[in-house]
Design a protein around this motif. Sequence first.
Motif, PDB file in Angstrom:
ATOM      1  N   ARG A  53       0.853  -1.190   0.000  1.00 28.84           N
ATOM      2  CA  ARG A  53       0.000   0.000   0.000  1.00 28.84           C
ATOM      3  C   ARG A  53       0.883   1.232   0.000  1.00 28.84           C
ATOM      4  O   ARG A  53       1.843   1.322   0.772  1.00 28.84           O
ATOM      5  N   ASP A  56      -3.356   5.671  -0.214  1.00 34.15           N
ATOM      6  CA  ASP A  56      -4.644   4.986  -0.272  1.00 34.15           C
ATOM      7  C   ASP A  56      -4.700   3.933  -1.380  1.00 34.15           C
ATOM      8  O   ASP A  56      -5.750   3.318  -1.589  1.00 34.15           O
ATOM      9  N   ASP A  57      -3.602   3.740  -2.090  1.00 36.30           N
ATOM     10  CA  ASP A  57      -3.594   2.845  -3.242  1.00 36.30           C
ATOM     11  C   ASP A  57      -2.820   1.563  -2.928  1.00 36.30           C
ATOM     12  O   ASP A  57      -1.796   1.583  -2.232  1.00 36.30           O
ATOM     13  N   PHE A  58      -3.319   0.455  -3.481  1.00 35.37           N
ATOM     14  CA  PHE A  58      -2.647  -0.834  -3.368  1.00 35.37           C
ATOM     15  C   PHE A  58      -2.055  -1.204  -4.728  1.00 35.37           C
ATOM     16  O   PHE A  58      -2.661  -0.948  -5.769  1.00 35.37           O
ATOM     17  N   LYS A  75      -3.407  -2.315  -9.825  1.00 41.03           N
ATOM     18  CA  LYS A  75      -3.692  -1.264  -8.852  1.00 41.03           C
ATOM     19  C   LYS A  75      -5.130  -1.398  -8.363  1.00 41.03           C
ATOM     20  O   LYS A  75      -6.022  -1.789  -9.109  1.00 41.03           O
ATOM     21  N   LYS A  77      -8.063   0.253  -5.170  1.00 39.88           N
ATOM     22  CA  LYS A  77      -8.393   1.135  -4.055  1.00 39.88           C
ATOM     23  C   LYS A  77      -8.903   0.366  -2.847  1.00 39.88           C
ATOM     24  O   LYS A  77      -8.998   0.923  -1.756  1.00 39.88           O
ATOM     25  N   ASP A 273      -4.539  -1.616   5.440  1.00 38.85           N
ATOM     26  CA  ASP A 273      -5.202  -0.538   4.718  1.00 38.85           C
ATOM     27  C   ASP A 273      -5.069   0.759   5.493  1.00 38.85           C
ATOM     28  O   ASP A 273      -4.522   0.799   6.614  1.00 38.85           O
TER      29      ASP A 273
END
Length: 548
Positions: A53, A56-58, A75, A77, A273
């Motif tokens: 992460r 806020d992005d994976f 990618k 969210k 997260d």
Amino acid sequence: MKMVKVKGVINKVGIAFMFFMLLVMPDSMKSKTNDGFRNPVIWADVPDPDVIRVGDDFYMVSTTMHLMPGCPVLKSKDLVNWETIGYVFDTLNGNSRYDLINGTVYGKGQWATSIRYHDGRFYVLFSPNDQPYKSYIYTAVDPAGKWELVSRTDHFHDSSLLFDDDGRVYVFYGGGQIRLRELNPDLSGVKEGGIDTVAITPDETETGLHEGSRVIKHNGKYYAFVISWPSGKPRRQLCYRADHICGPYEKCVVLQSEFGGFPYVGQGCLVDDADGNWWGVIFQDRGGVGRILTLNPCRWVDGWPMLGDDNGRVPTFVSKKIASDTERCGVVASDDFASGKKSMLWEWNHNPVDSAWSLSERPGHLRLKTPRLVSNLFEAPNTISQRMEGPECEGVVKIDVSHMKDGDVAGVAAFNGDSGLLSVICDCGAKWLCASTSSVAIGGDNHGVESVEDKELERVALKNDVVYLKINADFNPGRDIARFSYSSDGKNWTPIGEDFKMVFDYRRFFMGTRFAIYNYATASLGGYVDVDYFHYKRHDSTSDLTIK
């Protein structure tokens, strides 16, 4: 008044029916109205996942072995809806076998990539399971953009990068014993005089597979996820932890669960997260479709990341905030070839011959030419493919075969070490549509094609130069069946051949079965085919709902 009463009764019945449906409807349909998702989150071949992460992005990477471009970057969210945004490399060129010359790299190539983010840059590390046995380290500022090669260094099987708090850089790797090596801070290679030791030694209960390292640091402790498969027991996910990077490490089984009619789930990573929740992204072997992804809640118990529901099982439905209404994932999609650019979801079998394919020579079509003479599909350059998905899916190819030459073979396949083919064959000026199976034997130091066993199931004369070819795939438990049919108008379909059993075979391709479009020459060069489109649908067999 009578009408009002009738309406009232209807409204009450309607409300009752609505509540009844909420109780009995499949979880796949509930996920559209509830705040949650259904496992598997990706019912397609996405093996050896590593997820990080950034804000806020994976971001996730996976294994693609002999497929090019390779090492996809996805990618998300919410860890549920994924989009493919790029690849780490277009081709690998360590030896001629990547070009299907003097051998192959089926089941070799890029394996088990580790992704990390450090000081504003993304890094990946992977070690091809083939000559010259050297790791690749790439970096990028934008993971959707161009990745640059940092170094080629020692071979690290199933490796995991770790940037420590003090600026030192390490890699965990290996099978059986998990080793630890220190790298130079700039990742240019192994640090001279740095740490080089066995970090984790499996205990006496670990009598089988013990590999797949994924290492993080959390609350001052080092946590290593390692897959375990003791002899005669189910595959499982282990976690080792230590206060010092060199150990000693203690062990805990954090997931041991069957799921969805299949006996085990195991190998993946741990990620948090932005809200402080933790999740395990773990793959599961599911036969012909390959290795699919499950997303598991993580409960920290006495400092251990325990995965699954309260009973330690992979949950079918999980209540979770999701970022979009997008159903499933962006790993397979239709393509009409109208953009003039190859869709990111297509991958070539081995390195492509770029002079032998075009999206511009006939706009709106993919032209596949014949760059060399071969005798079978497994040695043919420029076979292009996408994944298949469960529980059921369908792929339709519209293809113009008017410019094929004698000896040319073109069509669509359920492609793997054992393949089901629906081919147009040009023979003595006539064209035939043939359903067949083809099984390859691979061996030797060059991993070359030693033999191919072909079996023709049915052949019909082809009356038109434009033909529609369809594969329907069923990956429900106990199935793994592909069916073939054809059409002259794309509306009325005729079955051909027989049910084809798809298999996952670690000895050869080591990946799930894929839709593949091919054109190869056995007699002379110069022929080509034009592919008008690839139309794709995914079916949820539980609700008979077309997902995509």
